[in-house]
Structures are given as C-alpha cells and as structure tokens.
Design a protein around this motif. Structure first.
Motif, PDB file in Angstrom:
ATOM      1  N   ARG A 144     -65.539 -50.892 -33.243  1.00  0.00           N
ATOM      2  CA  ARG A 144     -64.761 -50.426 -34.397  1.00  0.00           C
ATOM      3  C   ARG A 144     -63.745 -51.482 -34.822  1.00  0.00           C
ATOM      4  O   ARG A 144     -63.563 -51.751 -36.005  1.00  0.00           O
ATOM      5  N   VAL A 145     -63.068 -52.046 -33.838  1.00  0.00           N
ATOM      6  CA  VAL A 145     -62.076 -53.084 -34.127  1.00  0.00           C
ATOM      7  C   VAL A 145     -62.733 -54.291 -34.791  1.00  0.00           C
ATOM      8  O   VAL A 145     -62.212 -54.834 -35.780  1.00  0.00           O
ATOM      9  N   LEU A 146     -63.865 -54.712 -34.273  1.00  0.00           N
ATOM     10  CA  LEU A 146     -64.553 -55.875 -34.844  1.00  0.00           C
ATOM     11  C   LEU A 146     -65.010 -55.598 -36.279  1.00  0.00           C
ATOM     12  O   LEU A 146     -64.898 -56.465 -37.153  1.00  0.00           O
ATOM     13  N   ILE A 147     -65.522 -54.392 -36.530  1.00  0.00           N
ATOM     14  CA  ILE A 147     -65.929 -54.022 -37.887  1.00  0.00           C
ATOM     15  C   ILE A 147     -64.729 -54.054 -38.825  1.00  0.00           C
ATOM     16  O   ILE A 147     -64.784 -54.600 -39.934  1.00  0.00           O
ATOM     17  N   LEU A 148     -63.623 -53.473 -38.369  1.00  0.00           N
ATOM     18  CA  LEU A 148     -62.418 -53.415 -39.192  1.00  0.00           C
ATOM     19  C   LEU A 148     -61.864 -54.808 -39.469  1.00  0.00           C
ATOM     20  O   LEU A 148     -61.458 -55.126 -40.599  1.00  0.00           O
TER      21      LEU A 148
END
Length: 414
Positions: free
Chosen positions: A219-223
């Motif tokens: 999720r962090v990488l996508i964001l």
C-alpha cells in the motif's frame, strides 16, 4: 553513487545524534552538514550523488506531504477552515510587499527585482514545518483548536501563491506579457484542481485497497508511486490548467483517513519509518544547495531585507487571528511556525538569475536574489526549527492520549 549515499547517511546519523544529545533539533545539524559538505564549501559530496539530489529531495517531500494528509482529520480542518484560507494568502502577500518596499533601499534593486526577491523569500518551508506539525499532532499538542492542522493547510497553499508570484514577476521582468492579477486569479483554480484530483485519487485507492487488500508495505509503495506521478503532473499539464500538486498529494492522504482511518494510521506509521531515512538526505541535500560565499556577499543588508519580510509576515499572521479562539500563546506559536525557509528557496532561488542569463540581461540582480535566498535558509531554517520545537512544547496544550481505531478483520499488516 551508492557509496556516496551511504557516507551521507552514516554522517547524518552521527550528526543527528550529536545535535539531539545537545538538545538541538536534528535537522539543524543535517542542514549544517550539507552546507559544509556541499560544492560551495568543502565540495566533499560525490558528483554522481549530487546529480540525483533533486530526485531524493522530491521523494522526501512526497513522504512528508503524504504523512501530513494522513494525519489531517476533517474535524480539525472544520475548526480552522476560514483561518486556513486567510493564512494561505495574507502572510505571503504581506512578506512580498515588505521585501518589495525594503530591498530598493537596502540592496539597490529596482521595484520589480525586489518583488521577485520577495516572492522567492515568501514561501514557508514544508521540509522544516510539516514534520514538526505531524509530531505535534501525534503528541496531541494544540489539538483542542487544531493549531498544527492550521499550519499544515495554510502553509501548503502559501507555497503555491509564492511560486505563482515568482513566475509572474520573472515573466514581467524578462519582457513577457503577464499580469500579476491574472496569475493570482489562477491560484484558486490551481488549489481547487489539486484538491479535487487528490480526493479522487484517494477515493479510488480506498476502493482498491478494500477490494484487493494488499499488504501494508505494498500500500505504501502504491501510494508513494502515485504521489510522485502527481508531483510531476503539474509540469505536464501546466500549459492547460493550473494545478497544485502538493495539495493533491495531501488531499489523497486526507480522503484515505476519512474513508479508512485504520489504513491511514497504518500507512502513516510505515511512512514515519521511511521518513527516518528520507529526512537525512532531504536536509543534507538542502544544505548543499546553500551557496555560502554568495550568502555572505548579501551581508547585513540582506539580513535586513529578510528580517523586514519576516516582520511583515508575522504582522499578517496576527491579523489573520483577529477574533479567533486562539490564545496569545497559541498565536505566538502560529507566528513562529510560519517563519522557516529552506526547500522552496533552494528550488527557485536561482530562477531569476537563470532567466536573466537566458535573456542576455545583467545578472547582478539575480546574484543578489540568489544570495538573499541562500542567506534566508542559513538564518531561518535552523533558528525557525528551534523556535517551533520550543513553541510546540511550551505554547501548545497537550490533550490526553486516545486509543487509535483498531484494524478491521482481514486487513494484513505487513
């Protein structure tokens, strides 16, 4: 390049520890380390590392903007809505006006050259202010009246106004057919477009996370990936519609907090760990942008102009607080929080000089503007950080801690 980054990280960790041991904010030491290691002093940074410093600064800026959005609740924004709108415009315009009036007498610039200097100096540094405001939100300082949220919301728009003004004044100076009034009229459009895009992206991400439930790290990488694209989107669509990319990134975090609070806290926690690494490179690289000889060249006259602008900004902040519920102590804190300069000045300080060189014009005024921008970082970034840290602890009341919302069943934390 990897070796150069490793050296800066190790040196940064050491300097950060020494500063904290001396009860001085760590970023002060990181900025000074960057100044000493930079090309204008010891020139000890690997050229390959310096070549990608702008990219590292951009990534670090994305991290702190995302954390700001993920910590900015709707309830807090509702408390400061009107005041945030005032703080977005009035302090910036007052500082530009004060510098425009003072610089012709102190630095020998023309009125238009002074206006360019005022626009360069006017932006608040998100690199200095945002991490400190996030810390105060996490510590629940000033929560009763949402003082840190007011700074987060107002300062982001303040930067957009200063950058727009700087571009308009440069175009006028180099002979472009530009109206400052028309450029300022585009600022609300830029802010609205940025917020709308960020809210839309945040809503889509919420639905995506809900449907596919990726691990928190993914999720962090996508964001992060989408936010970096948003930041560059401003350059791609600049000729079609004004777009405040910084606000878009914060708005995306804000809507995630609204729709999926436990995911927002989870993402903010993960980004907080990324920030430990990112802040080292951000402040060191900002320090390397400070041209010490040029800053010294501005001398006491440059200091006088900077202080005049800060006085104008401080007066404006107090005017924005008329009839507000903030106490005298909280108003002092808000004033201190609106003083530091760093990131934006490092980014646009040389823009007038570059425009003068491209137009075959006398570059003397551009050198003076760059010198004053460098000096503003040297003076206000460390002192402002110390003042804000002190103010948060002594001027803001701390609310009792509350338990955060538990994660929903089925969410994967890793």
């Amino acid at each position: 390049m990897a070796l150069g980054i490793a050296e800066l990280i190790l040196l940064g960790l050491l300097v950060d520890w020494l500063m904290r041991f001396a009860r001085v904010p760590g970023l002060v030491g990181l900025l000074l380390l960057g100044v000493v290691m930079g090309p204008h002093f010891l020139d000890a940074v690997n050229p390959a590392t310096t070549a990608v410093s702008a990219d590292w600064r951009m990534i670090a800026l994305v991290v702190i903007l995302l954390r700001a959005g993920l910590e900015m609740s709707r309830q807090a924004l509702a408390q400061v809505g009107l005041r945030a709108a005032l703080m977005a415009f009035i302090p910036c315009l007052f500082e530009v006006a004060a510098v425009t009036l003072a610089a012709p007498y102190l630095l020998g610039l023309t009125v238009l050259e002074s206006a360019m200097l005022g626009a360069v100096l006017a932006a608040v540094s998100p690199a200095v202010v945002v991490p400190l405001m996030i810390r105060f939100i996490e510590e629940r300082r000033g929560e009763d009246k949402a003082a840190p949220t007011l700074i987060l919301a107002g300062a982001s728009c303040d930067d957009a106004v200063a950058i727009v003004l700087c571009g308009a004044f440069i175009s006028m100076y180099t002979g472009g057919d530009v109206s400052v009034a028309s450029e300022l009229a585009g600022v609300p459009v830029s802010i609205a477009a940025g917020i709308a895009a960020g809210l839309g992206i945040g809503f889509v991400l919420c639905r995506f996370f809900e449907k596919f439930n990726p691990r928190a790290t993914k999720r962090v990488l996508i964001l992060l990936g989408l936010s970096i694209i948003i930041l560059n989107l401003e350059n791609w669509i600049e000729g079609f519609i004004p777009f405040a990319s910084l606000l878009a990134i914060m708005a995306a975090g804000f809507i995630i907090l609204e729709k999926r609070e436990h995911i927002a806290h989870e993402l903010s926690s993960k980004l907080g760990k990324v920030w430990v690494f990112a802040q080292l490179l951000l402040f060191i690289f900002v320090g390397t942008e400070v041209n010490v000889p040029v800053a010294v060249k501005a001398g006491l006259s440059g200091v006088g102009v900077i202080l005049t602008g800060l006085i104008g900004r401080s007066v404006a902040v107090q005017l924005c607080m008329i009839k507000s519920k903030f106490s005298a102590r909280e108003r002092l804190f808000l004033t201190l929080a609106y003083l530091p300069k760093a990131t934006v000045q490092a980014a646009i300080g040389a823009a007038p000089l570059a425009a003068m060189k491209a137009g075959g014009m006398d570059t003397g005024p551009g050198e003076i503007i760059l010198a004053a921008a460098a000096m503003s970082i040297v003076i206000t970034a460390p002192l402002g950080s110390i003042a804000i840290t002190w103010g948060g602890k002594h001027l803001l009341a701390q609310s009792p801690q509350q338990t955060k919302s538990p994660a929903r069943d089925g969410d994967r934390p890793n």
